[in-house]
Enzyme design. Structure first.
Site, PDB file in Angstrom:
ATOM      1  N   LYS A  22       0.667  -1.229  -0.010  1.00  0.00           N
ATOM      2  CA  LYS A  22       0.115  -0.053  -0.182  1.00  0.00           C
ATOM      3  C   LYS A  22       0.950   1.343   0.241  1.00  0.00           C
ATOM      4  O   LYS A  22       0.456   2.019  -0.695  1.00  0.00           O
ATOM      5  CB  LYS A  22      -0.873  -0.035   1.312  1.00  0.00           C
ATOM      6  CG  LYS A  22      -1.645   1.262   1.676  1.00  0.00           C
ATOM      7  CD  LYS A  22      -2.504   1.476   2.750  1.00  0.00           C
ATOM      8  CE  LYS A  22      -1.774   1.341   4.308  1.00  0.00           C
ATOM      9  NZ  LYS A  22      -1.119   3.015   4.053  1.00  0.00           N
ATOM     10  N   ASN A  23       1.947   1.215   1.033  1.00  0.00           N
ATOM     11  CA  ASN A  23       2.542   2.440   0.976  1.00  0.00           C
ATOM     12  C   ASN A  23       3.526   2.683  -0.168  1.00  0.00           C
ATOM     13  O   ASN A  23       4.209   3.978  -0.294  1.00  0.00           O
ATOM     14  CB  ASN A  23       3.686   2.484   2.474  1.00  0.00           C
ATOM     15  CG  ASN A  23       2.540   2.379   3.561  1.00  0.00           C
ATOM     16  OD1 ASN A  23       1.400   2.776   3.326  1.00  0.00           O
ATOM     17  ND2 ASN A  23       3.064   2.389   4.723  1.00  0.00           N
ATOM     18  N   CYS A 116      -5.796   7.518   9.719  1.00  0.00           N
ATOM     19  CA  CYS A 116      -5.867   6.936  11.000  1.00  0.00           C
ATOM     20  C   CYS A 116      -5.466   8.069  11.875  1.00  0.00           C
ATOM     21  O   CYS A 116      -4.480   8.605  11.920  1.00  0.00           O
ATOM     22  CB  CYS A 116      -4.928   5.666  11.090  1.00  0.00           C
ATOM     23  SG  CYS A 116      -5.792   4.186  10.241  1.00  0.00           S
ATOM     24  N   ARG A 121      -0.439  14.482  13.589  1.00  0.00           N
ATOM     25  CA  ARG A 121       0.523  14.120  12.375  1.00  0.00           C
ATOM     26  C   ARG A 121       0.489  15.416  11.414  1.00  0.00           C
ATOM     27  O   ARG A 121      -0.092  15.637  10.549  1.00  0.00           O
ATOM     28  CB  ARG A 121      -0.271  13.055  11.677  1.00  0.00           C
ATOM     29  CG  ARG A 121      -0.491  11.677  12.432  1.00  0.00           C
ATOM     30  CD  ARG A 121      -1.246  10.543  11.787  1.00  0.00           C
ATOM     31  NE  ARG A 121      -0.133  10.028  10.686  1.00  0.00           N
ATOM     32  CZ  ARG A 121      -0.632   8.988   9.927  1.00  0.00           C
ATOM     33  NH1 ARG A 121      -1.755   8.517  10.054  1.00  0.00           N
ATOM     34  NH2 ARG A 121       0.142   8.460   9.098  1.00  0.00           N
ATOM     35  N   ASP A 306       4.680   0.327  11.926  1.00  0.00           N
ATOM     36  CA  ASP A 306       3.350  -0.381  11.333  1.00  0.00           C
ATOM     37  C   ASP A 306       3.517  -1.831  11.846  1.00  0.00           C
ATOM     38  O   ASP A 306       2.200  -2.364  11.890  1.00  0.00           O
ATOM     39  CB  ASP A 306       3.266  -0.220   9.817  1.00  0.00           C
ATOM     40  CG  ASP A 306       2.966   1.134   9.562  1.00  0.00           C
ATOM     41  OD1 ASP A 306       2.597   2.103  10.393  1.00  0.00           O
ATOM     42  OD2 ASP A 306       3.144   1.337   8.099  1.00  0.00           O
ATOM     43  N   ARG A 398      -8.380  -0.921   4.714  1.00  0.00           N
ATOM     44  CA  ARG A 398      -7.532   0.086   4.320  1.00  0.00           C
ATOM     45  C   ARG A 398      -6.049  -0.207   3.738  1.00  0.00           C
ATOM     46  O   ARG A 398      -5.632   0.106   2.856  1.00  0.00           O
ATOM     47  CB  ARG A 398      -7.151   1.232   5.286  1.00  0.00           C
ATOM     48  CG  ARG A 398      -8.284   1.922   5.930  1.00  0.00           C
ATOM     49  CD  ARG A 398      -7.818   2.923   6.842  1.00  0.00           C
ATOM     50  NE  ARG A 398      -7.146   4.231   6.085  1.00  0.00           N
ATOM     51  CZ  ARG A 398      -7.480   5.303   6.476  1.00  0.00           C
ATOM     52  NH1 ARG A 398      -8.083   5.812   7.384  1.00  0.00           N
ATOM     53  NH2 ARG A 398      -6.743   6.279   5.793  1.00  0.00           N
TER      54      ARG A 398
END
Ligand code: UD1
Length: 417
Positions: A22-23, A116, A121, A306, A398
């Site tokens: 995903k990243n 999230c 952030r 993560d 997600r």
């Protein structure tokens, strides 16, 4: 609302092909805007965050088609420089589009991103760097209006923290800027190298990705390219945690072992063993998990934040105490209260979590409150006796493609309702 239902304590055995990262997919999708042409991305995972990126690309005027895990993006028709608030709020990575849009049309309007909730952030590092590259930024009631009427220019940028998103945003802004950009103290995650590989395949001149200084010589234009997204190292770490807590063995196809450097040693300390083969890695769970003593989350190549929640879930059943120190995000222990409902013994003090292993977890109703915390609850549910109901599936979706299907295929009793 959809939920996952798990009957735990089943031994796992089988093989899983790990989905694309995903990243990596998200910044590379943003990068396609720069190509003024067709790009083809293979191994692009089916995730809600990828769907949000596709919506943003379409809103900006791109044509996007999906065929299985291949995405075709044609950005010749980009005609918009704004991202509406509802899309910005859906995920944190929407901010990655800022550098790309500015580079393509010299202006952009978007609001602060959502995503999230892991504590504050900020995006100060992104904005400061873009200002150094000639972007005028105005902020009004959470909306950012950015202009670079004379285009972006290269700059020497020293990041005060190796932020993944800021590194990516600067790379996207710099690849077609006038002159050279040198970024020091950059993030070194594999996803940064994957983005650099895509940009270079499109005609960019990016070097140093994976090390702590990146050099970018701006080019006039990029053309579309074909690219295969790297496998997701966090999803791999999650499935290793799942087999470690359940017992059994798992063959993970299509992973890049060097990307798991910071986590393999933790699993080995917990008693897992690994057999590396050319096409993947075989993982064997121990009879009873051992404690890992100390796990500190760090920027890559350290232990990834993560992977903290899935690995913590695994450690709840270790024979002894494991201490976690979360150094990246302020509020990344939301899964702890939920793990406690399953019988885990965890004491949190600030950024430290002390996990005293227990012999048994037992099923309960729990709620995912963020993506990786949700994955941690799945791992714990697999190791718990009886039935676990996990709500908040939208967070898990997600980042995990069909988690119930993948885990069922290796013997877990898990259903999506
Ligand atoms: C990315 C990953 C996320 C991962 C995180 C850390 C994506 C899509 N997401 O998120 O899964 O958990 O890296 O590995 O790739 N910070 C600032 N100012 C800034 C930017 C960041 O203070 O301008 C701080 C953040 O608050 C946080 C830390 O830096 O404490 C790390 O953030 P960053 O590396 O930017 O994470 P993301 O790119 O958001």
């Amino acid at each position: 609302m959809a939920e996952l239902i798990i009957e735990g304590c089943r031994r796992l055995d089988g093989s899983i092909k790990v989905q694309g990262a995903k990243n990596s997919a998200l910044p590379i999708l943003a990068a396609t805007i720069l190509c003024k042409d067709q790009s083809v991305l293979h191994n692009c995972p089916c995730l809600s965050d990828v769907d949000v990126s596709i919506k943003i690309l379409r809103y900006l005027g791109c044509m996007v088609n999906r065929d299985g895990d291949t995405l075709l993006v044609d950005s010749d028709t980009v005609n918009n420089s704004e991202i509406p608030q509802n899309l910005m709020r859906e995920m944190r990575s929407s901010i990655i589009f800022l550098g790309a849009i500015l580079s393509r049309v010299n202006k952009a309007k978007l609001s602060f991103p959502g995503g999230c909730e892991l504590g504050p952030r900020p995006i100060d590092l992104h904005l400061k760097a873009l200002a150094q590259m000639g972007v005028a930024i105005e902020e009004n009631h959470g909306v950012l209006e950015c202009h670079a009427p004379d285009g972006l220019h290269g700059a020497k940028i020293a990041l005060s923290f190796p932020s993944v998103g800021a590194t990516e945003n600067i790379m996207l802004a710099a690849v077609c800027a006038k002159g050279t950009t040198v970024i020091t103290n950059v993030a070194r995650e594999p996803e940064i190298s994957d983005l650099a590989d895509f940009l270079n395949a499109c005609g960019g001149r990016v070097s140093g990705a994976g090390e702590s200084t990146i050099f970018i010589d701006g080019v006039d234009t990029l053309t579309g390219a074909q690219h295969c997204i790297i496998p997701d190292r966090i999803v791999a770490a999650t499935y290793i945690s799942a087999v470690a807590i359940s017992g059994g063995r798992l063959f993970l196809k299509q992973i890049i072992p060097s990307h798991l450097g910071g986590v393999i040693s933790v699993f080995e300390d917990a008693g897992c063993s690994f057999d590396f083969k050319p096409d993947g890695v075989m993982v064997y769970a121990p009879y009873r998990l051992l404690p890992v003593k100390l796990i500190r989350t760090m920027p890559y190549p350290g232990f990834p934040t993560d992977a903290q929640a899935p690995v913590m879930a695994m450690c709840t059943k270790a024979r002894g105490t494991t201490i976690f120190v979360e150094n990246i995000f302020e509020s990344r222990y939301k899964h702890v209260d939920e793990l406690s409902r399953l019988g885990a013994k965890i004491n949190v003090q600030g950024k430290v979590a002390i996990v005293e292993g227990v012999k048994r977890l037992s099923g309960a109703c729990v709620e995912a409150q963020d993506l990786r915390g949700g994955a941690g609850l799945v791992v714990a549910g697999l190791g718990a006796e009886g039935t676990t109901h996990i709500n908040g599936l939208k967070y898990i979706e997600r980042g995990y493609e069909d988690i119930d299907v993948y885990l069922s295929s290796i013997g877990a009793n898990i259903k999506k309702l």
